[in-house]
Design a protein around this motif. Structure first.
Motif, PDB file in Angstrom:
ATOM      1  N   CYS A   1      -5.732 -13.316  -4.787  1.00 11.27           N
ATOM      2  CA  CYS A   1      -4.450 -13.563  -5.534  1.00 11.27           C
ATOM      3  C   CYS A   1      -4.702 -14.164  -6.767  1.00 11.27           C
ATOM      4  O   CYS A   1      -3.936 -13.795  -7.843  1.00 11.27           O
ATOM      5  CB  CYS A   1      -3.547 -14.470  -4.453  1.00 11.27           C
ATOM      6  SG  CYS A   1      -2.932 -13.776  -3.106  1.00 11.27           S
ATOM      7  N   LEU A   2      -5.717 -14.821  -6.978  1.00 12.92           N
ATOM      8  CA  LEU A   2      -5.978 -15.475  -8.368  1.00 12.92           C
ATOM      9  C   LEU A   2      -6.656 -14.589  -9.381  1.00 12.92           C
ATOM     10  O   LEU A   2      -6.503 -15.132 -10.554  1.00 12.92           O
ATOM     11  CB  LEU A   2      -6.498 -16.951  -8.191  1.00 12.92           C
ATOM     12  CG  LEU A   2      -5.875 -18.033  -7.298  1.00 12.92           C
ATOM     13  CD1 LEU A   2      -6.277 -19.337  -7.308  1.00 12.92           C
ATOM     14  CD2 LEU A   2      -4.386 -18.161  -7.885  1.00 12.92           C
ATOM     15  N   ARG A   3      -7.271 -13.786  -9.140  1.00 15.71           N
ATOM     16  CA  ARG A   3      -8.183 -13.041  -9.942  1.00 15.71           C
ATOM     17  C   ARG A   3      -7.216 -12.061 -10.736  1.00 15.71           C
ATOM     18  O   ARG A   3      -6.144 -11.639 -10.597  1.00 15.71           O
ATOM     19  CB  ARG A   3      -9.347 -12.162  -9.164  1.00 15.71           C
ATOM     20  CG  ARG A   3      -8.764 -10.955  -8.465  1.00 15.71           C
ATOM     21  CD  ARG A   3      -9.753 -10.116  -7.985  1.00 15.71           C
ATOM     22  NE  ARG A   3      -9.188  -8.950  -7.399  1.00 15.71           N
ATOM     23  CZ  ARG A   3      -9.913  -7.960  -6.902  1.00 15.71           C
ATOM     24  NH1 ARG A   3     -11.381  -7.857  -6.988  1.00 15.71           N
ATOM     25  NH2 ARG A   3      -9.267  -6.730  -6.143  1.00 15.71           N
ATOM     26  N   LYS A   4      -8.032 -11.730 -11.956  1.00 15.67           N
ATOM     27  CA  LYS A   4      -6.935 -10.811 -12.777  1.00 15.67           C
ATOM     28  C   LYS A   4      -7.089  -9.450 -12.223  1.00 15.67           C
ATOM     29  O   LYS A   4      -8.083  -8.874 -11.913  1.00 15.67           O
ATOM     30  CB  LYS A   4      -7.634 -10.864 -14.165  1.00 15.67           C
ATOM     31  CG  LYS A   4      -7.348 -12.223 -15.020  1.00 15.67           C
ATOM     32  CD  LYS A   4      -8.138 -12.315 -16.349  1.00 15.67           C
ATOM     33  CE  LYS A   4      -8.132 -13.574 -16.939  1.00 15.67           C
ATOM     34  NZ  LYS A   4      -8.830 -13.497 -18.310  1.00 15.67           N
ATOM     35  N   PRO A   5      -5.859  -8.668 -12.302  1.00 16.53           N
ATOM     36  CA  PRO A   5      -5.843  -7.344 -11.810  1.00 16.53           C
ATOM     37  C   PRO A   5      -6.997  -6.486 -12.687  1.00 16.53           C
ATOM     38  O   PRO A   5      -6.840  -6.571 -13.882  1.00 16.53           O
ATOM     39  CB  PRO A   5      -4.296  -7.050 -12.010  1.00 16.53           C
ATOM     40  CG  PRO A   5      -4.019  -7.708 -13.217  1.00 16.53           C
ATOM     41  CD  PRO A   5      -4.600  -9.143 -13.005  1.00 16.53           C
ATOM     42  N   GLN A   6      -7.444  -5.336 -12.060  1.00 17.42           N
ATOM     43  CA  GLN A   6      -8.605  -4.344 -12.598  1.00 17.42           C
ATOM     44  C   GLN A   6      -7.540  -3.594 -13.460  1.00 17.42           C
ATOM     45  O   GLN A   6      -6.385  -3.262 -13.204  1.00 17.42           O
ATOM     46  CB  GLN A   6      -9.222  -3.584 -11.718  1.00 17.42           C
ATOM     47  CG  GLN A   6     -10.118  -4.649 -10.870  1.00 17.42           C
ATOM     48  CD  GLN A   6     -11.031  -3.844  -9.829  1.00 17.42           C
ATOM     49  OE1 GLN A   6     -10.787  -2.629  -9.694  1.00 17.42           O
ATOM     50  NE2 GLN A   6     -11.609  -4.658  -8.856  1.00 17.42           N
TER      51      GLN A   6
ATOM     52  N   ILE B   1      -5.965   2.310  -8.135  1.00 18.06           N
ATOM     53  CA  ILE B   1      -6.823   1.160  -8.233  1.00 18.06           C
ATOM     54  C   ILE B   1      -5.932  -0.144  -7.491  1.00 18.06           C
ATOM     55  O   ILE B   1      -6.689  -0.756  -6.707  1.00 18.06           O
ATOM     56  CB  ILE B   1      -7.257   0.633  -9.773  1.00 18.06           C
ATOM     57  CG1 ILE B   1      -8.126   1.782 -10.291  1.00 18.06           C
ATOM     58  CG2 ILE B   1      -7.828  -0.700  -9.606  1.00 18.06           C
ATOM     59  CD1 ILE B   1      -8.462   1.482 -11.697  1.00 18.06           C
ATOM     60  N   GLU B   2      -4.744  -0.274  -7.750  1.00 17.87           N
ATOM     61  CA  GLU B   2      -4.018  -1.204  -7.165  1.00 17.87           C
ATOM     62  C   GLU B   2      -3.884  -0.941  -5.753  1.00 17.87           C
ATOM     63  O   GLU B   2      -3.990  -2.076  -4.865  1.00 17.87           O
ATOM     64  CB  GLU B   2      -2.742  -1.187  -7.735  1.00 17.87           C
ATOM     65  CG  GLU B   2      -1.880  -2.590  -7.133  1.00 17.87           C
ATOM     66  CD  GLU B   2      -0.488  -2.460  -7.990  1.00 17.87           C
ATOM     67  OE1 GLU B   2       0.316  -3.539  -7.608  1.00 17.87           O
ATOM     68  OE2 GLU B   2      -0.242  -1.689  -8.651  1.00 17.87           O
ATOM     69  N   LYS B   3      -4.017   0.235  -5.207  1.00 19.09           N
ATOM     70  CA  LYS B   3      -3.696   0.472  -3.759  1.00 19.09           C
ATOM     71  C   LYS B   3      -5.265   0.065  -2.896  1.00 19.09           C
ATOM     72  O   LYS B   3      -5.219  -0.472  -2.088  1.00 19.09           O
ATOM     73  CB  LYS B   3      -3.523   2.074  -3.537  1.00 19.09           C
ATOM     74  CG  LYS B   3      -3.340   2.551  -2.039  1.00 19.09           C
ATOM     75  CD  LYS B   3      -3.252   3.930  -2.117  1.00 19.09           C
ATOM     76  CE  LYS B   3      -3.137   4.218  -0.791  1.00 19.09           C
ATOM     77  NZ  LYS B   3      -2.737   5.759  -0.496  1.00 19.09           N
TER      78      LYS B   3
ATOM     79  N   VAL C   1       0.782  -1.189  -0.024  1.00 15.24           N
ATOM     80  CA  VAL C   1       0.095  -0.063  -0.073  1.00 15.24           C
ATOM     81  C   VAL C   1       0.769   1.378   0.126  1.00 15.24           C
ATOM     82  O   VAL C   1       0.538   2.276  -0.722  1.00 15.24           O
ATOM     83  CB  VAL C   1      -0.821   0.029   1.258  1.00 15.24           C
ATOM     84  CG1 VAL C   1      -1.661   1.236   1.344  1.00 15.24           C
ATOM     85  CG2 VAL C   1      -1.940  -1.252   0.984  1.00 15.24           C
ATOM     86  N   ALA C   2       1.943   1.025   0.702  1.00 18.75           N
ATOM     87  CA  ALA C   2       2.955   2.276   0.706  1.00 18.75           C
ATOM     88  C   ALA C   2       3.739   2.636  -0.727  1.00 18.75           C
ATOM     89  O   ALA C   2       4.435   3.503  -0.756  1.00 18.75           O
ATOM     90  CB  ALA C   2       3.907   2.248   1.812  1.00 18.75           C
TER      91      ALA C   2
END
Length: 418
Positions: free
Chosen positions: A317-322, A236-238, A143-144
């Motif tokens: 962990c297994l889902r596709k990143p947005q 979005i990743e955060k 997150v950082a």
């Protein structure tokens, strides 16, 4: 798996130590089943069968998740997502042992069996809570905006933290059983609770880390980063990592509430029952209630970690990143060509290039004599002026005639080619 195999072997060996004549078996058990294990098949007191079924289903679910993670490990290219596989596999393996050892608290007592209970209780819980703790460290880094340690490094850190509890439990068993010669099944409840104080500390630290990630994110770690503004994809990743932290906090909070309830009943509730029943049979009944309480606490703790952390973490962990929906107009890595001229017109108003070649010299002469042009839409347009009997088309004339440019002279009367 190794823990379950050891427990099964110990249970099979312990069965030979009861040589007393056994009472008639209850409904659901055969005569060949030893009395200490009849609680696992007794249909008159259904709680043992139900607890055994719940523990076996939890162990099977943990095994399925382990196989799924190992099968999909090579299909995850992102290092940030792969770093969570190590602590998650460590937690699932520990849950498998946790569900297996819960069966040891359902059967009758024996010297060797009580040693197994006292030796494995603390280290298994320490492994579970150290896995949560290293997951909190990983999420705080991500997150950082900092790179996370590898999954193997995080799993090694969790094992090192749980090793401390293993040393504490081993010293407790050696001092009370081997050195002082006390029976392994006779120990004060307060001593049993105090040996798990380090495990409870790991749980509280994990809950504090996850709560800090949810509320503050990585702002405390990134104070000297320079104040660069994150793009849409990084935001979005955060938020995705914060979602992992929310599930981690929920599992830690539910585990802490369970431990408060279990310690309260184990230290004070069972003693109140013994005093209420008197000093004779009440003490024996209170002792009988201690073992099911420990077994129930093991199974509930395993399912809390499975439902609130292991399954959501596996899915995340297994889902596709947005992907970000915002278009970056300053990105020149994939240039987009502008739309061709005239795309705003209807499709039927344009003719293919081969059809445009049908403009013949005869049509040009007819146009000159009539003084008008016929457009593609069938409407007549006034003729275009000529200077010195030489056709000099303008840009507008080329557009209006479909892009063709006749080059024949005005008074050309040669052979008809079209």
């Amino acid at each position: 798996m190794a823990v379950s195999v050891v427990i099964i072997c110990l249970l099979s060996l312990i069965g030979y130590s009861w040589s007393h004549p056994s009472p008639p078996p209850p409904r659901g058990c055969s005569v060949n089943v030893d009395p200490p294990y009849r609680v696992l098949c007794d249909l008159e007191s259904v709680w043992g069968v139900v607890l055994e079924a719940v523990a076996c289903s939890g162990g099977l679910s943990s095994l399925v998740l382990i196989v799924l993670l190992l099968a999909r490990l090579h299909s995850i290219p992102e290092p940030a997502r792969r770093s969570g596989f190590g602590p998650l596999l460590l937690l699932l393996g520990t849950l498998l042992g946790l569900f297996s050892i819960s069966l040891a608290f359902l059967v009758g007592k024996n010297q060797a069996l009580c040693v197994v209970r006292r030796a494995f209780w603390g280290p298994l819980f320490a492994l579970c809570f150290s896995s949560l703790l290293v997951q909190g460290v990983r999420l705080r880094k991500l997150v950082a905006g900092q790179p996370s340690p590898s999954g193997s490094s995080l799993a090694a850190l969790g094992l090192a933290l749980a090793l401390v509890q293993g040393i504490i439990s081993a010293e407790w068993v050696l001092l009370t059983v081997v050195r002082e010669g006390h029976p392994a099944c006779e120990y004060p409840p307060l001593d049993f609770a105090l040996t798990c104080s380090y495990t409870l500390g790991l749980l509280l630290i994990a809950m504090g880390l996850s709560l800090g990630v949810v509320l503050c994110g990585g702002e405390l770690d990134a104070e000297g980063a320079g104040g660069n503004e994150e793009d849409g994809e990084g935001e979005i990743e955060k938020q995705s990592w914060k979602c992992n932290a929310v599930w981690l906090f929920l599992s830690s909070l539910a585990s802490a509430l369970l431990w408060v309830a279990w310690l309260g009943f184990y230290l004070y509730g069972s003693q109140a029952l013994r005093k209420g029943k008197g000093l004779g049979g009440g003490k024996k009944e209170g002792k009988v209630l201690d073992e099911p309480a420990l077994a129930v606490a093991l199974v509930i703790q395993g399912w809390i970690l499975l439902l609130f952390h292991a399954i959501p973490e596996t899915y995340l962990c297994l889902r596709k990143p947005q992907q970000s929906n915002t278009q970056n107009f300053f990105d020149t890595t994939h240039p987009t060509s502008p739309p061709p001229f005239g795309d705003e017109h209807p499709a039927h108003s344009h003719r293919p290039f081969q059809e445009n070649q049908a403009f013949s010299i005869e049509e040009h002469g007819t146009t000159l004599r009539s003084g008008t042009y016929n457009s593609n839409q069938g409407s007549a347009r006034p003729g275009i002026a000529f200077r010195g009997h030489v056709y000099q088309p303008t840009e507008m004339a080329l557009v209006m005639n479909g892009g063709t440019m006749p080059t024949a002279p005005i008074n050309y009367t040669g052979r008809r080619l079209w």
